[in-house]
Structures are given as structure tokens and as C-alpha cells.
Design a protein around this motif. Structure first.
Motif, PDB file in Angstrom:
ATOM      1  N   ALA A  69      21.923   5.657 -53.926  1.00 18.16           N
ATOM      2  CA  ALA A  69      20.557   5.296 -53.560  1.00 18.16           C
ATOM      3  C   ALA A  69      20.568   3.958 -52.833  1.00 18.16           C
ATOM      4  N   ALA A  70      19.850   3.897 -51.727  1.00 20.63           N
ATOM      5  CA  ALA A  70      19.695   2.649 -50.982  1.00 20.63           C
ATOM      6  C   ALA A  70      18.363   2.010 -51.356  1.00 20.63           C
ATOM      7  N   VAL A  71      18.347   0.676 -51.457  1.00 26.44           N
ATOM      8  CA  VAL A  71      17.136  -0.070 -51.782  1.00 26.44           C
ATOM      9  C   VAL A  71      16.661  -0.792 -50.526  1.00 26.44           C
ATOM     10  N   VAL A  72      15.437  -0.525 -50.130  1.00 26.93           N
ATOM     11  CA  VAL A  72      14.888  -1.077 -48.888  1.00 26.93           C
ATOM     12  C   VAL A  72      14.515  -2.544 -49.084  1.00 26.93           C
ATOM     13  N   SER A  73      14.808  -3.370 -48.068  1.00 25.66           N
ATOM     14  CA  SER A  73      14.603  -4.811 -48.186  1.00 25.66           C
ATOM     15  C   SER A  73      13.326  -5.310 -47.528  1.00 25.66           C
ATOM     16  N   ARG A  74      12.820  -4.621 -46.528  1.00 18.05           N
ATOM     17  CA  ARG A  74      11.613  -5.084 -45.843  1.00 18.05           C
ATOM     18  C   ARG A  74      10.890  -3.926 -45.200  1.00 18.05           C
ATOM     19  N   PRO A  75       9.605  -4.108 -44.856  1.00 23.49           N
ATOM     20  CA  PRO A  75       8.855  -2.995 -44.280  1.00 23.49           C
ATOM     21  C   PRO A  75       9.571  -2.417 -43.062  1.00 23.49           C
ATOM     22  N   ALA A  76       9.609  -1.105 -43.021  1.00 24.25           N
ATOM     23  CA  ALA A  76      10.332  -0.434 -41.935  1.00 24.25           C
ATOM     24  C   ALA A  76       9.491   0.722 -41.405  1.00 24.25           C
ATOM     25  N   HIS A  77       9.210   0.694 -40.127  1.00 22.30           N
ATOM     26  CA  HIS A  77       8.472   1.782 -39.498  1.00 22.30           C
ATOM     27  C   HIS A  77       9.022   1.993 -38.096  1.00 22.30           C
TER      28      HIS A  77
ATOM     29  N   ILE B 162      13.235   8.658 -42.029  1.00 21.32           N
ATOM     30  CA  ILE B 162      12.047   8.494 -42.873  1.00 21.32           C
ATOM     31  C   ILE B 162      11.043   7.581 -42.202  1.00 21.32           C
ATOM     32  N   SER B 163      11.542   6.517 -41.575  1.00 23.24           N
ATOM     33  CA  SER B 163      10.647   5.525 -40.978  1.00 23.24           C
ATOM     34  C   SER B 163       9.908   6.045 -39.752  1.00 23.24           C
ATOM     35  N   GLN B 164      10.362   7.147 -39.179  1.00 22.99           N
ATOM     36  CA  GLN B 164       9.645   7.706 -38.029  1.00 22.99           C
ATOM     37  C   GLN B 164       8.289   8.275 -38.458  1.00 22.99           C
TER      38      GLN B 164
END
Length: 333
Positions: free
Chosen positions: A175-183, A279-281
């Protein structure tokens, strides 16, 4: 009572990892976990009484240098990890789960799920699904769905098997943990949005994956994957910089001491960067969110042996430590 970890100071890569811990008569706190088995209470060290691991991740670029300083400071007040309870390392707002992402795993599942009247031989079925997987990889089409944070439990907590779950199964994964908002993040930049990595066991009730009332509806991930405690998480979040290549880690699960899963993340069709970007798309990833990357071959359906009360699962991934969970059967009210 939850089972105790096999090794409270299970090794991880790098000088430190992050965890959420507690002690009797003491609320949970974010801990800087050191490789020598000691812990620094970050609420005290950073003078932030309400700090959580997710709060740290939300300021990841700012706080990471300070964490390295604290890890190297021998004068800091550290305590033994032994005697502390280890909780899930983070409470995410969103959980994104990748399905059908390990080539061999999907081939095995397709064969295991064949109906009794399937005219294909085992070899024909394997060849057919292998072609599908190769086409998916060539066409760059990951498969991602949504999980619930309420399904998360600690890495050493008991897992309650619901009385309605006929075929509960294990699925250990990175599992990866996201560090900042990503879009709408490009693949080339996606790993810059990953704070670190942890272990997730994405349990699934195989009997409820597909709707019985109307096959055309398709999969029912709510029912099959989101019972309370169906996602043991942790024990630690290991900073991304401490993991040389998330695409070359060993994922191992043992059931009652017998190895069931033992595969490299090299078998993933879509790596962490591709999944985060994909996912960010559509969605906006938030700090602390989890991206589960799918499970390798060796699940219970493949072995013809599903989970039952009393089973103990030991899961590990290279550089991320190890978790141990015991299954208990739900007692009807």
C-alpha cells in the motif's frame, strides 16, 4: 485478546518508520519507530499535543527533515516498543484498491472460479485469461475501486470473520500512502506524491464478490471487502526514500506457518506510479490516502483452503516489517 506480533521490532528499511501506538492508560500517539526497537513520541518531541500520523503526512515535505534529525538524536527521550500496542499506522480519508493487478494471481483466480460446466480445459482457461491480462497491460487500463476506512484494523488485531462470510480469503499487498493533494498527475511525477509504504491485507469474501440476484450488476465490493477489520494495516509507514524500488519487493503470507503467498511486486501489471496517476485522472487524492496495489498469486481460492476461526496470518513485505493477525468467528448476537 489480539495475538502478539512475532517480533515487536520487526525490521524495516531505513533509519525510521512511523507508527500509531498506545499504552495502558495512555491515548494513542504518533511514534517515530527506530530500527533498534525504540520509539519517540512525536507529540512530545514536536510539542504538538493533538498530532496524528496523518497530520504529519499532511506536512510531509516540511516535516521529513525534522524526523531525520530526531532519529539521529540520541539524546531524545525514547521508550521501548515492547509493551506498546501497535495500531493501524494511519487513518485515511480515502482508500483506493487496485484489482486484477498481478498477472499470475488473476490467472489462478479465473481457473478457481470456473463453473463446473465450463468447456475449457485448465490449460485453455489459463491461456485465455493470460491473453486478457497482456492486452490490459498493452492498453494501459488499470482497474481501481473504492474501499472503506472503517474496514481498517491494526496489524496485530484479531480479524472477526462475519457469520455471513462463506469464503473469507486473504490478499496481502503493498500500500502506498499519499503525501499531498494529487489531481491529474502525470505518471512521471506520480511517485513525488507518495510519502511512504505500508502493508495491507485486503480480505475478501469470495462468495459475495459477484451478485447472485443479477449477474449483470457485476461485482459487489462493498459486501465482499468492507466488513469491520477486513483490512489489517501496518505495522509501519516506511518513508518512500527508504524503499529503493517498490516494483521489486517480496510479498509473503503464511497461514498457520505455511507459506501461501510468496511473490515479487515485479508481477504487477501497473506499478505504484501508474496507479497513482490513473486514480488522479478522476479523483483528487488527499494526504494520508491509501493506494492498495493488488495482491499476488497464492490466495485461498487457489489453494482450496479459505479462512476459518483460529487461523493465524503472518504477512510481510521486504523492508516494511511484518503483521500477524488471528481470525475469530463472529458469535451471533
Amino acid at each position: 485478546m489480539p495475538v502478539k506480533p512475532a517480533a515487536p521490532s520487526a525490521p524495516f528499511s531505513g533509519p525510521f518508520a512511523l507508527g500509531t501506538l498506545s499504552a495502558p492508560q495512555r491515548p494513542a500517539f504518533p511514534g517515530l519507530v527506530l530500527a533498534d526497537g525504540r520509539v519517540l513520541d512525536l507529540r512530545v518531541a514536536l510539542a504538538e499535543p493533538a498530532l496524528t500520523v496523518r497530520g504529519l503526512v499532511e506536512r510531509w515535505d516540511e516535516v521529513l527533515p525534522r524526523l531525520h534529525e530526531l532519529a539521529a538524536d540520541d539524546s531524545a527521550d525514547r521508550q521501548p516498543l515492547d509493551g506498546l500496542r501497535v495500531h493501524a499506522p494511519i487513518e485515511p480519508r480515502q482508500v483506493f484498491q487496485s484489482g486484477a493487478n498481478y498477472r499470475q494471481h488473476v490467472i489462478d483466480l479465473d481457473v478457481a472460479h470456473r463453473s463446473p460446466d465450463d468447456p475449457r480445459s485448465v490449460e485453455e482457461a489459463r491461456a485465455e485469461i493470460a491473453a486478457v491480462m497482456d492486452r490490459r497491460a498493452a492498453e494501459d487500463l488499470p482497474y481501481v475501486f473504492i474501499g472503506l476506512p472503517s474496514a481498517i484494523t491494526g496489524p496485530y488485531d484479531d480479524v472477526v470473520l462475519p457469520d455471513w462470510a462463506e469464503k473469507p480469503d486473504w490478499e496481502l499487498e503493498l500500500a502506498a500512502v499519499v503525501s499531498r493533494p494529487a489531481h491529474r498527475v502525470p505518471v512521471e511525477e506520480a511517485l513525488e506524491y507518495v510519502a511512504g509504504y505500508t502493508i495491507a491485507n485486503d480480505l475478501t469474501d469470495r462468495a459475495t464478490v459477484f451478485r447472485r440476484d443479477m449477474a449483470a450488476i457485476g461485482t459487489d465490493w462493498l459486501r465482499s471487502k468492507n466488513a469491520p477489520g477486513f483490512t489489517p494495516l501496518g505495522p509501519w509507514i516506511v518513508p518512500a526514500a527508504s524503499i529503493a524500488d517498490p516494483g521489486d519487493l517480496r510479498v509473503t503470507l503464511r497461514l498457520n506457518g505455511e507459506t501461501m503467498q510468496d511473490e515479487s511486486t515485479k508481477d504487477m501489471l501497473f506499478g505504484v506510479a501508474r496507479l497513482v496517476s490513473y486514480i488522479s485522472q478522476t479523483s483528487r487524492l488527499l494526504p494520508g490516502d491509501l493506494v492498495l496495489t493488488g495482491s499476488p498469486a497464492g490466495n485461498g481460492m487457489h489453494w482450496g483452503r479459505l479462512l476459518r476461526g483460529g487461523d493465524v496470518m503472518d504477512g510481510s513485505i521486504t523492508g516494511l516489517g511484518a503483521q500477524r493477525t488471528r481470525c475469530v468467528t463472529e458469535v451471533p448476537a
